[in-house]
Scaffold this motif. Structure first.
Motif, PDB file in Angstrom:
ATOM      1  N   LEU A 135       0.818  -1.206   0.000  1.00 43.83           N
ATOM      2  CA  LEU A 135       0.000   0.000   0.000  1.00 43.83           C
ATOM      3  C   LEU A 135       0.856   1.263   0.000  1.00 43.83           C
ATOM      4  N   SER A 136       1.987   1.213   0.706  1.00 43.71           N
ATOM      5  CA  SER A 136       2.861   2.395   0.744  1.00 43.71           C
ATOM      6  C   SER A 136       3.501   2.648  -0.613  1.00 43.71           C
ATOM      7  N   GLU A 137       3.730   1.573  -1.378  1.00 49.05           N
ATOM      8  CA  GLU A 137       4.298   1.719  -2.720  1.00 49.05           C
ATOM      9  C   GLU A 137       3.263   2.216  -3.711  1.00 49.05           C
ATOM     10  N   GLU A 138       1.994   1.868  -3.476  1.00 52.06           N
ATOM     11  CA  GLU A 138       0.930   2.220  -4.408  1.00 52.06           C
ATOM     12  C   GLU A 138       0.281   3.576  -4.121  1.00 52.06           C
ATOM     13  N   THR A 139       0.434   4.068  -2.884  1.00 55.38           N
ATOM     14  CA  THR A 139      -0.260   5.292  -2.476  1.00 55.38           C
ATOM     15  C   THR A 139       0.643   6.511  -2.644  1.00 55.38           C
ATOM     16  N   PRO A 140       0.240   7.478  -3.456  1.00 55.44           N
ATOM     17  CA  PRO A 140       1.056   8.695  -3.640  1.00 55.44           C
ATOM     18  C   PRO A 140       1.207   9.471  -2.340  1.00 55.44           C
ATOM     19  N   ASN A 141       2.367  10.118  -2.192  1.00 53.52           N
ATOM     20  CA  ASN A 141       2.662  10.958  -1.028  1.00 53.52           C
ATOM     21  C   ASN A 141       2.345  10.237   0.282  1.00 53.52           C
ATOM     22  N   SER A 142       2.848   9.001   0.396  1.00 55.10           N
ATOM     23  CA  SER A 142       2.608   8.212   1.609  1.00 55.10           C
ATOM     24  C   SER A 142       3.916   7.904   2.319  1.00 55.10           C
ATOM     25  N   TRP A 143       3.775   7.546   3.583  1.00 52.62           N
ATOM     26  CA  TRP A 143       4.932   7.164   4.401  1.00 52.62           C
ATOM     27  C   TRP A 143       4.589   5.895   5.161  1.00 52.62           C
ATOM     28  N   TYR A 144       5.422   4.871   4.976  1.00 49.50           N
ATOM     29  CA  TYR A 144       5.247   3.594   5.667  1.00 49.50           C
ATOM     30  C   TYR A 144       6.010   3.657   6.983  1.00 49.50           C
ATOM     31  N   VAL A 145       5.307   3.580   8.093  1.00 48.98           N
ATOM     32  CA  VAL A 145       5.892   3.779   9.415  1.00 48.98           C
ATOM     33  C   VAL A 145       6.888   2.679   9.771  1.00 48.98           C
ATOM     34  N   ASN A 146       6.460   1.408   9.636  1.00 50.23           N
ATOM     35  CA  ASN A 146       7.288   0.242   9.972  1.00 50.23           C
ATOM     36  C   ASN A 146       7.810   0.308  11.402  1.00 50.23           C
ATOM     37  N   GLN A 147       6.889   0.273  12.356  1.00 53.49           N
ATOM     38  CA  GLN A 147       7.238   0.383  13.776  1.00 53.49           C
ATOM     39  C   GLN A 147       8.217  -0.690  14.244  1.00 53.49           C
ATOM     40  N   TYR A 148       8.275  -1.822  13.542  1.00 52.48           N
ATOM     41  CA  TYR A 148       9.162  -2.913  13.950  1.00 52.48           C
ATOM     42  C   TYR A 148      10.634  -2.553  13.755  1.00 52.48           C
ATOM     43  N   ASP A 149      10.934  -1.896  12.647  1.00 47.26           N
ATOM     44  CA  ASP A 149      12.325  -1.586  12.326  1.00 47.26           C
ATOM     45  C   ASP A 149      12.639  -0.096  12.398  1.00 47.26           C
ATOM     46  N   ASN A 150      11.650   0.728  12.709  1.00 53.47           N
ATOM     47  CA  ASN A 150      11.847   2.163  12.840  1.00 53.47           C
ATOM     48  C   ASN A 150      12.411   2.449  14.233  1.00 53.47           C
ATOM     49  N   LEU A 151      13.672   2.817  14.315  1.00 53.41           N
ATOM     50  CA  LEU A 151      14.342   2.956  15.609  1.00 53.41           C
ATOM     51  C   LEU A 151      13.876   4.171  16.408  1.00 53.41           C
ATOM     52  N   SER A 152      13.064   5.022  15.798  1.00 52.84           N
ATOM     53  CA  SER A 152      12.446   6.110  16.565  1.00 52.84           C
ATOM     54  C   SER A 152      11.503   5.536  17.619  1.00 52.84           C
ATOM     55  N   ASN A 153      11.032   4.324  17.389  1.00 55.24           N
ATOM     56  CA  ASN A 153      10.168   3.616  18.342  1.00 55.24           C
ATOM     57  C   ASN A 153      10.885   3.459  19.687  1.00 55.24           C
ATOM     58  N   SER A 154      12.025   2.792  19.693  1.00 57.10           N
ATOM     59  CA  SER A 154      12.744   2.575  20.946  1.00 57.10           C
ATOM     60  C   SER A 154      13.323   3.877  21.492  1.00 57.10           C
ATOM     61  N   LEU A 155      13.654   4.804  20.594  1.00 58.76           N
ATOM     62  CA  LEU A 155      14.207   6.087  21.039  1.00 58.76           C
ATOM     63  C   LEU A 155      13.181   6.865  21.869  1.00 58.76           C
ATOM     64  N   ALA A 156      11.897   6.736  21.501  1.00 54.78           N
ATOM     65  CA  ALA A 156      10.841   7.410  22.269  1.00 54.78           C
ATOM     66  C   ALA A 156      10.856   6.954  23.719  1.00 54.78           C
ATOM     67  N   HIS A 157      11.044   5.679  23.935  1.00 46.07           N
ATOM     68  CA  HIS A 157      11.034   5.140  25.298  1.00 46.07           C
ATOM     69  C   HIS A 157      12.342   5.424  26.027  1.00 46.07           C
ATOM     70  N   TYR A 158      13.423   5.549  25.278  1.00 46.21           N
ATOM     71  CA  TYR A 158      14.699   5.947  25.870  1.00 46.21           C
ATOM     72  C   TYR A 158      14.617   7.391  26.370  1.00 46.21           C
ATOM     73  N   GLU A 159      13.924   8.242  25.606  1.00 48.01           N
ATOM     74  CA  GLU A 159      13.841   9.658  25.943  1.00 48.01           C
ATOM     75  C   GLU A 159      12.720   9.982  26.942  1.00 48.01           C
ATOM     76  N   GLN A 160      11.662   9.131  26.974  1.00 45.91           N
ATOM     77  CA  GLN A 160      10.496   9.482  27.788  1.00 45.91           C
ATOM     78  C   GLN A 160      10.198   8.470  28.898  1.00 45.91           C
ATOM     79  N   THR A 161       9.847   7.233  28.492  1.00 47.34           N
ATOM     80  CA  THR A 161       9.347   6.249  29.452  1.00 47.34           C
ATOM     81  C   THR A 161      10.410   5.859  30.469  1.00 47.34           C
ATOM     82  N   GLY A 162      11.626   5.617  30.008  1.00 47.60           N
ATOM     83  CA  GLY A 162      12.714   5.259  30.913  1.00 47.60           C
ATOM     84  C   GLY A 162      12.977   6.331  31.958  1.00 47.60           C
TER      85      GLY A 162
END
Length: 451
Positions: A135-162
């Protein structure tokens, strides 16, 4: 005046709540980080904002764009809040094992929801990983988040939750325990806490059917470990880049049943109405209790809200159908509560075809046969199959020509142990006399369901 400029500013600073009754046998102080206090009712709100912030900063997400993500529901909700606040469209790809409430909530906040089958490999074009990418390849002006491999995910918890947990415990935390899915929470929090104190132990809670525990212990990605499970939000059949195994001290696995049972216990015994993975997490704490000393401070994180599991974990029929409802079964009459439908019978002079039709209609494998005097015989699938092999015209014969002996009759107060001995190759079921001319049938399946 004090107010938030938008809903996103209310994310974080969730409370720590002491667990009192469920952990009665543990001398250590057990505190729950209750993430349902976030506006999207889950821990995923934190990383949703962080991932969008970073995507905006690096140009991956442009104004008016479409956010696309594969989610178990909670990340989708967090992304929906960001999309609303900042003017993006959102497409959530979700697996069909997720609760209907999650899907309905996502639609309620404006997300388009695409449902994919659960029981397929990640590489299968029908999987929610594959569909998200397509869907991300087929949809114009889209962004595929990919929470599994997007390291901003763990960074959020390093900066906030921890940092929140460190501050709330005044640095006295000794153990952090959390369910592991994408790996962002355990890795981000674990990294921060170990930088503060390397002696803090970080434990992950895994599901049976997931690869994390064995991979952590052996370094082997064992595909034989992968099979379908019911627990939502934890466990994986892939190794997300967000899982930093270096900061994790160990894993414990929790069954689907224990996760569901302890989710209900949290509501009834602690007044904490949280989701399925929270039950798994608190059961994980109990399984790890030999690692705790009286002076320890154990923090367990509860991911999301119980409101997303009303039709599942908090529904007695759903629990009972999976054998998860904790009901003490000792006597024959206790089994009747599990199998309450009226007794289906056939008469001696009816045709075999009538019995077959009835068995198909009610999805039963055996049926008592009656005449004017009472129970005089029985039929079961194996009898019918053997009779058909011998005579293809058997369907037009009267039932009395092929019926077997009647099922044994027992009193309703007979112990289950004694009742079980009566079910064998010759007797596929037992009839229970409830009195007042009422009878019920108990089969091997009923007994197994009650175990």
């Amino acid at each position: 005046m004090e107010y938030a400029k938008n809903i996103l500013e209310t994310i974080g600073n969730t409370p720590l709540v002491k667990i009192n009754r469920i952990t009665k046998g543990i001398e250590a102080l057990v505190l729950a980080k209750v993430e349902t206090f976030n506006p999207g009712n889950s821990v995923k709100d934190r990383m949703a904002v962080k991932m969008v912030d970073d995507a905006e900063a690096n140009g991956s997400l442009k104004p008016g764009g479409t956010i696309i993500e594969g989610t178990s529901g909670n990340t989708g909700m967090g992304l929906a809040l960001v999309a609303i606040a900042r003017g993006y469209k959102l497409i959530c790809v979700i697996s069909d094992k997720q609760s209907k409430e999650k899907m309905d909530i996502l639609r309620a906040v404006g997300a388009e929801v695409v449902v994919c089958p659960t029981n397929v490999s990640p590489e299968d074009p029908r999987s929610y990983y594959s569909v998200s990418k397509r869907l991300s390849e087929e949809t114009p002006n889209s962004w595929y988040v990919n929470q599994y491999d997007n390291l901003s995910n763990s960074l959020a918890h390093y900066e906030q939750t921890g940092p929140e947990i460190w501050k709330q415990t005044d640095g006295k935390i000794t153990h952090f325990i959390v369910g592991v899915g994408t790996g962002g929470t355990i890795s981000g929090v674990g990294k921060y806490l170990k930088e503060k104190n390397p002696n803090i132990k970080i434990w992950g809670v895994d599901a049976y059917g997931s690869v994390f525990k064995k991979y952590h212990e052996t370094g082997v990605f064992d595909e034989n470990e992968i099979y379908t499970y019911i627990t939502e939000g934890i466990g994986e059949d892939i190794l997300p880049k967000n899982v930093d195994f270096e900061v994790i001290d160990g894993f414990t696995k929790v069954t689907d049943k224990d996760g569901a049972v302890f989710t209900r216990k949290l509501a009834k015994e602690e007044g904490i109405f949280v989701g399925y993975s929270a039950g798994s997490a608190i059961k994980g704490v109990l399984q790890l209790k030999e690692h705790f000393k009286p002076e320890d401070v154990v923090v367990v994180l509860f991911h999301d809200s119980g409101s997303r599991y009303i039709a599942k974990v908090f529904n007695d029929d759903w629990m009972r159908n999976r054998g998860f409802l904790e009901t003490e079964v000792k006597l024959a009459e206790d089994l009747i509560g599990i199998n309450e439908h009226e007794l289906i019978t056939a008469k001696t002079e009816e045709l075999v075809a009538h019995a077959i039709e009835r068995m198909k209609k009610y999805n039963i494998s055996q049926i008592p046969v009656v005449d004017s005097k009472g129970f005089v015989g029985s039929l079961d699938e194996s009898t019918l199959f053997k009779a058909y092999i011998d005579n293809k015209d058997i369907a037009d014969k009267p039932i009395k020509e092929i019926m077997q002996s009647p099922f044994p009759m027992v009193k309703k107060n007979l112990a289950i142990d004694e009742l079980s001995k009566l079910i064998n190759r010759e007797n596929k079921a037992v009839l229970v006399d409830l009195g007042n001319g009422k009878f019920r049938i108990i089969t091997k399946h009923d007994i197994i369901s009650a175990i």
